[in-house]
Design a protein around this motif. Structure first.
Motif, PDB file in Angstrom:
ATOM      1  N   MET A   1      32.266  69.634  28.209  1.00 35.96           N
ATOM      2  CA  MET A   1      33.719  69.793  28.032  1.00 35.96           C
ATOM      3  C   MET A   1      34.236  70.914  28.933  1.00 35.96           C
ATOM      4  N   THR A   2      35.353  70.666  29.628  1.00 34.23           N
ATOM      5  CA  THR A   2      35.922  71.665  30.520  1.00 34.23           C
ATOM      6  C   THR A   2      36.423  72.868  29.727  1.00 34.23           C
ATOM      7  N   GLU A   3      36.068  74.068  30.194  1.00 33.84           N
ATOM      8  CA  GLU A   3      36.529  75.270  29.507  1.00 33.84           C
ATOM      9  C   GLU A   3      38.031  75.415  29.686  1.00 33.84           C
ATOM     10  N   ARG A   4      38.702  75.749  28.627  1.00 35.16           N
ATOM     11  CA  ARG A   4      40.154  75.892  28.665  1.00 35.16           C
ATOM     12  C   ARG A   4      40.534  77.285  29.161  1.00 35.16           C
ATOM     13  N   ALA A   5      41.466  77.342  30.075  1.00 35.80           N
ATOM     14  CA  ALA A   5      41.917  78.609  30.643  1.00 35.80           C
ATOM     15  C   ALA A   5      42.957  79.249  29.730  1.00 35.80           C
ATOM     16  N   PRO A   6      42.963  80.560  29.607  1.00 35.96           N
ATOM     17  CA  PRO A   6      43.975  81.210  28.764  1.00 35.96           C
ATOM     18  C   PRO A   6      45.357  81.132  29.397  1.00 35.96           C
ATOM     19  N   PHE A   7      46.347  80.879  28.575  1.00 35.58           N
ATOM     20  CA  PHE A   7      47.739  80.800  29.017  1.00 35.58           C
ATOM     21  C   PHE A   7      48.561  81.577  27.995  1.00 35.58           C
ATOM     22  N   ILE A   8      49.160  82.698  28.426  1.00 34.28           N
ATOM     23  CA  ILE A   8      49.931  83.561  27.528  1.00 34.28           C
ATOM     24  C   ILE A   8      51.338  82.992  27.393  1.00 34.28           C
ATOM     25  N   LEU A   9      51.664  82.523  26.210  1.00 33.08           N
ATOM     26  CA  LEU A   9      52.947  81.883  25.920  1.00 33.08           C
ATOM     27  C   LEU A   9      53.617  82.699  24.819  1.00 33.08           C
ATOM     28  N   PHE A  10      54.369  83.716  25.226  1.00 30.07           N
ATOM     29  CA  PHE A  10      54.904  84.684  24.270  1.00 30.07           C
ATOM     30  C   PHE A  10      56.418  84.747  24.355  1.00 30.07           C
ATOM     31  N   HIS A  11      57.089  84.683  23.187  1.00 29.51           N
ATOM     32  CA  HIS A  11      58.533  84.835  23.180  1.00 29.51           C
ATOM     33  C   HIS A  11      58.934  86.298  23.335  1.00 29.51           C
ATOM     34  N   LEU A  12      57.986  87.217  23.142  1.00 31.81           N
ATOM     35  CA  LEU A  12      58.227  88.651  23.312  1.00 31.81           C
ATOM     36  C   LEU A  12      57.821  89.029  24.735  1.00 31.81           C
ATOM     37  N   GLU A  13      58.815  89.242  25.588  1.00 36.05           N
ATOM     38  CA  GLU A  13      58.569  89.371  27.020  1.00 36.05           C
ATOM     39  C   GLU A  13      57.724  90.584  27.399  1.00 36.05           C
ATOM     40  N   TRP A  14      57.973  91.730  26.747  1.00 35.35           N
ATOM     41  CA  TRP A  14      57.199  92.924  27.106  1.00 35.35           C
ATOM     42  C   TRP A  14      55.772  92.818  26.561  1.00 35.35           C
ATOM     43  N   ASP A  15      55.601  92.169  25.433  1.00 38.95           N
ATOM     44  CA  ASP A  15      54.251  91.925  24.927  1.00 38.95           C
ATOM     45  C   ASP A  15      53.478  91.007  25.855  1.00 38.95           C
ATOM     46  N   ALA A  16      54.164  90.014  26.426  1.00 42.80           N
ATOM     47  CA  ALA A  16      53.510  89.116  27.372  1.00 42.80           C
ATOM     48  C   ALA A  16      52.956  89.883  28.560  1.00 42.80           C
ATOM     49  N   LEU A  17      53.714  90.854  29.036  1.00 40.23           N
ATOM     50  CA  LEU A  17      53.246  91.671  30.161  1.00 40.23           C
ATOM     51  C   LEU A  17      52.007  92.474  29.769  1.00 40.23           C
ATOM     52  N   LEU A  18      52.025  93.082  28.590  1.00 36.14           N
ATOM     53  CA  LEU A  18      50.878  93.884  28.145  1.00 36.14           C
ATOM     54  C   LEU A  18      49.619  93.032  28.019  1.00 36.14           C
ATOM     55  N   LEU A  19      49.754  91.844  27.444  1.00 37.58           N
ATOM     56  CA  LEU A  19      48.587  90.969  27.297  1.00 37.58           C
ATOM     57  C   LEU A  19      48.094  90.488  28.653  1.00 37.58           C
ATOM     58  N   ASN A  20      49.009  90.283  29.597  1.00 37.19           N
ATOM     59  CA  ASN A  20      48.616  89.874  30.937  1.00 37.19           C
ATOM     60  C   ASN A  20      47.833  90.972  31.649  1.00 37.19           C
ATOM     61  N   GLN A  21      48.140  92.225  31.334  1.00 41.08           N
ATOM     62  CA  GLN A  21      47.368  93.328  31.918  1.00 41.08           C
ATOM     63  C   GLN A  21      45.922  93.308  31.431  1.00 41.08           C
TER      64      GLN A  21
ATOM     65  N   VAL B   1      51.268  83.126  32.632  1.00 41.74           N
ATOM     66  CA  VAL B   1      52.176  83.702  31.639  1.00 41.74           C
ATOM     67  C   VAL B   1      53.507  82.964  31.676  1.00 41.74           C
ATOM     68  N   ALA B   2      54.017  82.665  30.487  1.00 42.53           N
ATOM     69  CA  ALA B   2      55.366  82.122  30.354  1.00 42.53           C
ATOM     70  C   ALA B   2      56.076  82.880  29.245  1.00 42.53           C
ATOM     71  N   THR B   3      57.296  83.322  29.525  1.00 40.00           N
ATOM     72  CA  THR B   3      58.064  84.073  28.543  1.00 40.00           C
ATOM     73  C   THR B   3      59.540  83.995  28.914  1.00 40.00           C
ATOM     74  N   TYR B   4      60.375  84.737  28.215  1.00 41.67           N
ATOM     75  CA  TYR B   4      61.790  84.820  28.529  1.00 41.67           C
ATOM     76  C   TYR B   4      62.036  86.023  29.429  1.00 41.67           C
ATOM     77  N   GLY B   5      63.061  85.942  30.274  1.00 38.08           N
ATOM     78  CA  GLY B   5      63.368  87.102  31.084  1.00 38.08           C
ATOM     79  C   GLY B   5      64.179  86.771  32.314  1.00 38.08           C
ATOM     80  N   ASP B   6      64.381  87.814  33.126  1.00 38.49           N
ATOM     81  CA  ASP B   6      65.186  87.695  34.340  1.00 38.49           C
ATOM     82  C   ASP B   6      64.514  88.510  35.442  1.00 38.49           C
ATOM     83  N   ASP B   7      65.282  88.908  36.431  1.00 34.30           N
ATOM     84  CA  ASP B   7      64.704  89.615  37.575  1.00 34.30           C
ATOM     85  C   ASP B   7      64.086  90.956  37.178  1.00 34.30           C
TER      86      ASP B   7
END
Length: 386
Positions: A1-21, A28-34
């Protein structure tokens, strides 16, 4: 079975950045702008997929309907790291050929039900403040005060950030809380005077537990939350005296075995009140918590242990050390929509132009003390932020 890659799908935009670090290889997919796009770039991370924020609720479910996010998820098998799983998210992930990096939602939600706390605590043999199930319209303040004492805490089955938790000290307050609930049951317990706290922990299928040192939970600050018993911040080092010592680690380790026996693996949070002698269990959060992402940015082992437990691997049962740092979380305490916190002086604002009543307006991240030795907000935090 193919190993599944992690994908950070967070509605909390700053938390998404921290987890990506912690997981720089993850999409990563989240809400945000420039502003958020620039923050990811400044951290040396790949560009996230950003869904434009609007006046509606910024939910994980809406992210899974955004075409660029859907396309990215379908590129290869992914496991989605989201804040809180539910049956709807599980079904949508399956439609996209993905799964959730969490225990089954039915298991986690059963553990989080506040009405189930008494049975779980009894099975684990841990202390809770005299819990009971009641039906508000068939009970009275006098009846419950005779069992628990005159100072009560009343909770409905589900709620977030203290919005459905109330302190009741009179028949009038009981009537005010009971009327909107109809015949829905609530949990009633005595109010415990002490210091609110929490721990972050991970349990594997063997019942091995990795657990944080006790974390101070800032609760009910009127400058930050409209909910008198609502959490509104954390300090990752317990400075106020007395200190719980190893008692909170023992609480998590004992409950971890019970959670594993019920089919739960991965991260969980425990909320307690420490009265100087006993950490009284008041809530189980079988999911990520508000402090999870920030904590993991300082202690990555917790996130890695969560993912390992979900893969069926054994984790190292260790007690993680305390460290300096924490956060304040501000919510809209008015009855009208309000602008988010300004992006200055350390505040990370909510990305929408306005926030509804009770909604998160921003977060202040501290690298030093949040709560001082007296149990007060640290003097290092500017007063105008609070």
């Amino acid at each position: 079975m193919t190993e599944r890659a992690p994908f950070i799908l967070f509605h909390l935009e700053w938390d998404a950045l921290l987890l990506n670090q912690v997981l720089p290889e993850a999409r990563v997919a989240t809400y945000g702008d420039d502003r958020h796009r620039a923050a990811f770039a400044d951290a040396g991370l790949a560009e996230p997929i950003l869904m434009p924020p609007d006046l509606e609720i910024l939910s994980t479910a809406r992210l899974l309907e955004h075409p660029p996010i859907v396309e990215a998820i379908q590129e290869r098998p992914h496991t989605l790291i989201c804040f809180k799983p539910n049956a709807r998210l599980e079904a949508r992930a399956a439609e996209l050929g993905a799964d959730l990096a969490h225990a089954p939602a039915r298991v986690g939600q059963g553990l989080e039900n506040k009405l189930a706390l008494a049975a779980i605590a009894e099975e684990a043999g841990v202390a809770v403040p005299s819990p009971a199930k009641v039906v508000p319209s068939a009970s009275s303040y006098e009846e419950q005060a005779a069992v628990h004492g005159p100072d009560l805490v009343v909770q409905s089955a589900r709620g977030h950030a203290g919005e459905t938790t109330w302190r009741v000290r009179s028949a009038q307050e009981w009537a005010e809380r009971a009327a909107p609930l109809g015949r829905r049951p609530v949990r009633v317990s005595r109010f415990v005077t002490g210091r609110p706290g929490t721990v972050n922990a991970v349990v594997d299928r063997h019942g091995h537990v990795m657990v944080s040192a006790p974390i101070v939970q800032l609760t009910g600050d009127p400058g930050l939350t409209p909910y008198p018993l609502g959490s509104c911040g954390n300090d990752f080092r317990w400075r106020p005296s007395p200190h719980p010592g190893d008692s909170t680690s023992e609480l998590a380790e004992t409950l971890g075995s019970v959670l594993a026996n019920r089919g739960y693996v991965g991260h969980f949070g425990l909320d307690f009140v420490f009265d100087g002698a006993t950490p009284w269990l008041i809530e189980i959060n079988a999911r990520f918590t508000a402090s999870f992402a920030l904590y993991c940015s300082r202690e990555p082992r917790l996130l890695h242990a969560h993912l390992a437990a979900l893969r069926g691997e054994a984790i190292e049962p260790i007690r993680l050390p305390a460290f300096d740092g924490g956060q304040l979380i501000a919510r809209n305490g008015t009855s009208e929509r309000q602008p988010p916190k300004a992006p200055r002086d350390g505040w990370q604002p909510h990305p929408s132009e306005s926030v509804g009543p009770g909604g998160r307006t921003g977060r202040f991240v501290a690298t030093g003390p949040v709560i001082d030795e007296r149990g007060w907000l640290s003097a290092a935090i500017p007063r105008h932020l609070h």
